[in-house]
Design a protein around this motif. Sequence first.
Motif, PDB file in Angstrom:
ATOM      1  N   SER A   1       0.843  -1.193   0.000  1.00  0.00           N
ATOM      2  CA  SER A   1       0.000   0.000   0.000  1.00  0.00           C
ATOM      3  C   SER A   1       0.882   1.247   0.000  1.00  0.00           C
ATOM      4  O   SER A   1       2.083   1.177   0.303  1.00  0.00           O
ATOM      5  CB  SER A   1      -0.909   0.004   1.230  1.00  0.00           C
ATOM      6  N   ASN A   2       0.265   2.376  -0.303  1.00  0.00           N
ATOM      7  CA  ASN A   2       1.032   3.627  -0.325  1.00  0.00           C
ATOM      8  C   ASN A   2       1.632   3.949   1.035  1.00  0.00           C
ATOM      9  O   ASN A   2       2.763   4.430   1.129  1.00  0.00           O
ATOM     10  CB  ASN A   2       0.140   4.780  -0.795  1.00  0.00           C
ATOM     11  N   ILE A   3       0.876   3.682   2.105  1.00  0.00           N
ATOM     12  CA  ILE A   3       1.382   4.018   3.443  1.00  0.00           C
ATOM     13  C   ILE A   3       2.521   3.074   3.825  1.00  0.00           C
ATOM     14  O   ILE A   3       3.473   3.486   4.514  1.00  0.00           O
ATOM     15  CB  ILE A   3       0.249   3.975   4.499  1.00  0.00           C
ATOM     16  N   GLU A   4       2.465   1.816   3.393  1.00  0.00           N
ATOM     17  CA  GLU A   4       3.569   0.887   3.651  1.00  0.00           C
ATOM     18  C   GLU A   4       4.823   1.334   2.908  1.00  0.00           C
ATOM     19  O   GLU A   4       5.933   1.307   3.457  1.00  0.00           O
ATOM     20  CB  GLU A   4       3.177  -0.526   3.216  1.00  0.00           C
ATOM     21  N   THR A   5       4.636   1.742   1.660  1.00  0.00           N
ATOM     22  CA  THR A   5       5.775   2.220   0.866  1.00  0.00           C
ATOM     23  C   THR A   5       6.339   3.495   1.468  1.00  0.00           C
ATOM     24  O   THR A   5       7.570   3.661   1.541  1.00  0.00           O
ATOM     25  CB  THR A   5       5.344   2.467  -0.589  1.00  0.00           C
ATOM     26  N   ALA A   6       5.454   4.385   1.917  1.00  0.00           N
ATOM     27  CA  ALA A   6       5.912   5.641   2.524  1.00  0.00           C
ATOM     28  C   ALA A   6       6.730   5.368   3.779  1.00  0.00           C
ATOM     29  O   ALA A   6       7.767   6.000   4.014  1.00  0.00           O
ATOM     30  CB  ALA A   6       4.710   6.522   2.851  1.00  0.00           C
ATOM     31  N   SER A   7       6.278   4.423   4.589  1.00  0.00           N
ATOM     32  CA  SER A   7       7.012   4.070   5.803  1.00  0.00           C
ATOM     33  C   SER A   7       8.391   3.515   5.463  1.00  0.00           C
ATOM     34  O   SER A   7       9.390   3.841   6.122  1.00  0.00           O
ATOM     35  CB  SER A   7       6.205   3.044   6.608  1.00  0.00           C
ATOM     36  N   PHE A   8       8.461   2.691   4.424  1.00  0.00           N
ATOM     37  CA  PHE A   8       9.746   2.130   3.999  1.00  0.00           C
ATOM     38  C   PHE A   8      10.688   3.233   3.518  1.00  0.00           C
ATOM     39  O   PHE A   8      11.871   3.262   3.890  1.00  0.00           O
ATOM     40  CB  PHE A   8       9.520   1.106   2.887  1.00  0.00           C
ATOM     41  N   LEU A   9      10.175   4.135   2.699  1.00  0.00           N
ATOM     42  CA  LEU A   9      11.018   5.223   2.181  1.00  0.00           C
ATOM     43  C   LEU A   9      11.532   6.116   3.304  1.00  0.00           C
ATOM     44  O   LEU A   9      12.703   6.521   3.303  1.00  0.00           O
ATOM     45  CB  LEU A   9      10.233   6.053   1.162  1.00  0.00           C
ATOM     46  N   LYS A  10      10.664   6.402   4.272  1.00  0.00           N
ATOM     47  CA  LYS A  10      11.081   7.236   5.412  1.00  0.00           C
ATOM     48  C   LYS A  10      12.183   6.557   6.206  1.00  0.00           C
ATOM     49  O   LYS A  10      13.082   7.220   6.735  1.00  0.00           O
ATOM     50  CB  LYS A  10       9.886   7.525   6.318  1.00  0.00           C
ATOM     51  N   SER A  11      12.125   5.225   6.288  1.00  0.00           N
ATOM     52  CA  SER A  11      13.147   4.509   7.049  1.00  0.00           C
ATOM     53  C   SER A  11      14.472   4.433   6.298  1.00  0.00           C
ATOM     54  O   SER A  11      15.528   4.373   6.918  1.00  0.00           O
ATOM     55  CB  SER A  11      12.660   3.091   7.384  1.00  0.00           C
ATOM     56  N   GLN A  12      14.415   4.465   4.960  1.00  0.00           N
ATOM     57  CA  GLN A  12      15.634   4.305   4.162  1.00  0.00           C
ATOM     58  C   GLN A  12      16.292   5.618   3.769  1.00  0.00           C
ATOM     59  O   GLN A  12      17.504   5.681   3.568  1.00  0.00           O
ATOM     60  CB  GLN A  12      15.313   3.488   2.899  1.00  0.00           C
ATOM     61  N   PHE A  13      15.505   6.664   3.618  1.00  0.00           N
ATOM     62  CA  PHE A  13      16.027   7.975   3.222  1.00  0.00           C
ATOM     63  C   PHE A  13      15.641   9.032   4.270  1.00  0.00           C
ATOM     64  O   PHE A  13      14.930   9.996   3.959  1.00  0.00           O
ATOM     65  CB  PHE A  13      15.473   8.374   1.849  1.00  0.00           C
ATOM     66  N   PRO A  14      16.044   8.849   5.524  1.00  0.00           N
ATOM     67  CA  PRO A  14      15.596   9.754   6.591  1.00  0.00           C
ATOM     68  C   PRO A  14      16.057  11.204   6.398  1.00  0.00           C
ATOM     69  O   PRO A  14      15.327  12.121   6.769  1.00  0.00           O
ATOM     70  CB  PRO A  14      16.211   9.134   7.852  1.00  0.00           C
ATOM     71  N   ILE A  15      17.241  11.410   5.840  1.00  0.00           N
ATOM     72  CA  ILE A  15      17.726  12.776   5.629  1.00  0.00           C
ATOM     73  C   ILE A  15      16.983  13.426   4.469  1.00  0.00           C
ATOM     74  O   ILE A  15      16.532  14.580   4.560  1.00  0.00           O
ATOM     75  CB  ILE A  15      19.251  12.780   5.360  1.00  0.00           C
ATOM     76  N   GLN A  16      16.829  12.693   3.394  1.00  0.00           N
ATOM     77  CA  GLN A  16      16.158  13.224   2.208  1.00  0.00           C
ATOM     78  C   GLN A  16      14.697  13.563   2.486  1.00  0.00           C
ATOM     79  O   GLN A  16      14.161  14.536   1.940  1.00  0.00           O
ATOM     80  CB  GLN A  16      16.231  12.200   1.070  1.00  0.00           C
ATOM     81  N   LEU A  17      14.047  12.786   3.347  1.00  0.00           N
ATOM     82  CA  LEU A  17      12.611  12.966   3.608  1.00  0.00           C
ATOM     83  C   LEU A  17      12.342  13.520   5.002  1.00  0.00           C
ATOM     84  O   LEU A  17      11.266  13.337   5.547  1.00  0.00           O
ATOM     85  CB  LEU A  17      11.875  11.632   3.431  1.00  0.00           C
ATOM     86  N   ILE A  18      13.319  14.225   5.571  1.00  0.00           N
ATOM     87  CA  ILE A  18      13.180  14.694   6.949  1.00  0.00           C
ATOM     88  C   ILE A  18      12.020  15.667   7.114  1.00  0.00           C
ATOM     89  O   ILE A  18      11.412  15.748   8.180  1.00  0.00           O
ATOM     90  CB  ILE A  18      14.508  15.347   7.418  1.00  0.00           C
ATOM     91  N   GLU A  19      11.680  16.378   6.047  1.00  0.00           N
ATOM     92  CA  GLU A  19      10.602  17.373   6.131  1.00  0.00           C
ATOM     93  C   GLU A  19       9.266  16.828   5.631  1.00  0.00           C
ATOM     94  O   GLU A  19       8.290  17.588   5.562  1.00  0.00           O
ATOM     95  CB  GLU A  19      10.997  18.620   5.334  1.00  0.00           C
ATOM     96  N   SER A  20       9.209  15.577   5.278  1.00  0.00           N
ATOM     97  CA  SER A  20       7.976  14.976   4.750  1.00  0.00           C
ATOM     98  C   SER A  20       7.456  13.914   5.703  1.00  0.00           C
ATOM     99  O   SER A  20       8.205  13.024   6.107  1.00  0.00           O
ATOM    100  CB  SER A  20       8.221  14.345   3.375  1.00  0.00           C
ATOM    101  N   SER A  21       6.186  14.005   6.048  1.00  0.00           N
ATOM    102  CA  SER A  21       5.571  12.995   6.907  1.00  0.00           C
ATOM    103  C   SER A  21       5.201  11.775   6.071  1.00  0.00           C
ATOM    104  O   SER A  21       5.150  11.834   4.840  1.00  0.00           O
ATOM    105  CB  SER A  21       4.309  13.554   7.567  1.00  0.00           C
TER     106      SER A  21
END
Length: 224
Positions: free
Chosen positions: A166-186
């Motif tokens: 799901s989109n939320i599962e993918t979003a959680s994965f991306l946040k865990s892998q690119f924490p600096i790149q996505l620091i400003e995105s929930s």
Amino acid sequence: MKQYITALRIFAALAISGKAISVCMQISTADGDAHTVILSGIYMLILLTIGYFSLEYGIKLFIYPNIIQLVNTCSKRNNRQNITNESTPAIPFIDPMTIENVIAYSMGTFDKIFTPDELKMLEGNIRNFANGKNGMNPCIERRISNFRTLDVFHFGWNIGKRLKKSNIETASFLKSQFPIQLIESSEETVSKKLSSDDGSFLIPRIPVHLPLKPFPLAAKLGLC
């Protein structure tokens, strides 16, 4: 509950009285004297009454509470099992070849951008992601020059859709892998913008029905 006990006691009183009278009649028929008949009736009445109340209080104080406790225990166990089943949905089957294609796409896309250790970490985390595991360490904790947030979103969309996430599962994965790149995105923001083309990006979204080929990101970023 009280009305049932009252009704039961009335029924028991009638039954006990009837039994005592029946015993008296049997003794009188057998030519027993009046004193013997009366005493026998009284004894029978007392014994049956004691027997009834012993049974009633035994059920009320011991049997009934144990039954209620057993029922409540089974009910709580079933509720916990239902909650567990609801909170952990079944992981859909993913063709192993699809997982290998996703990994090949990821490794090729970030080749010469990630270090060998970062690529190895990303590969292991993608396998865990495909199998529904959480709590993974970031594959990269630094910024990449000219690597845009939309590139991360599109990369996540490309692998998430093929891994049936799901989109939320993918979003959680991306946040865990690119924490600096996505620091400003929930996570919620990431989940809503995975397919967004509103802005500058390099990595395109690849429709699911098309082959997933590695994107030459290093060359586009001028790193090779």
